[in-house]
Enzyme design. Structure first.
Site, mmCIF file in Angstrom:
data_model
loop_
_atom_site.group_PDB
_atom_site.id
_atom_site.type_symbol
_atom_site.label_atom_id
_atom_site.label_comp_id
_atom_site.label_asym_id
_atom_site.label_seq_id
_atom_site.Cartn_x
_atom_site.Cartn_y
_atom_site.Cartn_z
ATOM 1 N N SER A 11 5.152 4.256 1.494
ATOM 2 C CA SER A 11 5.711 2.983 0.968
ATOM 3 C C SER A 11 5.329 1.943 1.922
ATOM 4 C CB SER A 11 7.203 3.328 0.400
ATOM 5 O OG SER A 11 7.526 2.461 -0.020
ATOM 6 N N ASP B 284 6.686 6.899 -10.563
ATOM 7 C CA ASP B 284 7.460 5.914 -9.452
ATOM 8 C C ASP B 284 7.639 4.536 -9.742
ATOM 9 O OD1 ASP B 284 7.838 4.475 -7.118
ATOM 10 O OD2 ASP B 284 6.152 5.234 -6.193
ATOM 11 N N HIS C 262 9.271 8.036 -6.451
ATOM 12 C CA HIS C 262 8.873 7.753 -5.179
ATOM 13 C C HIS C 262 9.314 8.443 -4.038
ATOM 14 C CE1 HIS C 262 7.942 3.971 -2.686
ATOM 15 N NE2 HIS C 262 8.951 4.141 -2.130
#
Length: 220
Positions: free
Chosen positions: A106, A166, A194
């Site tokens: 991320s 996600d 995610h």
């Protein structure tokens, strides 16, 4: 007979994570390739002050200067704390390296990309680092990073893992990051959201990718 040398991979956690929590979240993936690579984790230097668990809630930079928060979805003209984080990671590599590759999740994946871009522009040095693995990666939306995000990354092997479900970093954003690498990137989609997924279904692909990166150290 000496044992086969392993790759050393430096890992950068996501927003509101820390080095130890990310170590836990990558446990299954690390176990899968433990014969090929050792993983080390660096902690973000900025605490997320609005979080009651600020000691274990870290950031690489903030996209909102008023709230000192971060969003991967909203364009911004700031990147508070980014330069300090760059210096901290470079110093960590100098003190604890050499490393062969970088891995990020991320915001950590976005940070990895920006570090590579800065290195290719000659702004920083990342000695020995020659490949990267991205989980739920994305291009920074800060205008401060436009020169970096518009740069084509040359001669740099990469693997990009993203989730079809996600909702924080949608798959197209991760694909757009992968498109910045001129050396054909490895793309792996999973059904999850995610997170760093179990890579057991993709063991052959990640193992092959890492073995290809081992050639330089095997011949050293």
């Amino acid at each position: 007979m000496s044992s086969q040398p392993k790759l050393r991979i430096l890992c950068l956690h996501g927003y509101r994570q820390c080095d130890q929590s990310f170590r836990q979240k990558t446990g299954s993936t690390r176990k899968l390739v433990k014969a090929l690579a050792d993983f080390e984790f660096v902690n973000g230097i900025h605490s997320v002050a609005v979080d009651e668990h600020s000691e274990t809630s870290r950031a690489w930079w903030f996209s909102n200067a008023d709230q000192m928060s971060f969003s991967s979805r909203e364009p911004t003209d700031v990147s508070v704390g980014f330069d300090e984080s760059v210096n901290a990671v470079v110093k960590f590599i100098e003190d604890n390296g050499p490393f062969d590759g970088l891995l990020g999740f991320s915001q950590g994946a976005s940070m990895v990309h920006l570090l590579i871009a800065k290195a290719q522009l000659g702004e920083i040095k990342l000695p020995g680092i020659r490949f990267a693995i991205f989980f739920s990666g994305f291009l920074s939306l800060s205008s401060k990073h436009d020169t970096l995000t518009s740069l084509r990354i040359k001669d740099f092997p990469s693997m990009h893992v993203f989730g079809d479900s996600d909702e924080i970093v949608a798959r197209p954003k991760s694909e757009k990051l992968a498109d910045q690498f001129d050396m054909e990137p490895i793309r792996i989609a999973h059904e999850g959201g995610h997170l760093v997924p179990s890579m057991s279904k993709h063991k052959e692909r990640i193992t092959q990718f890492l073995r290809e990166q081992m050639a330089p150290i095997a011949s050293a």
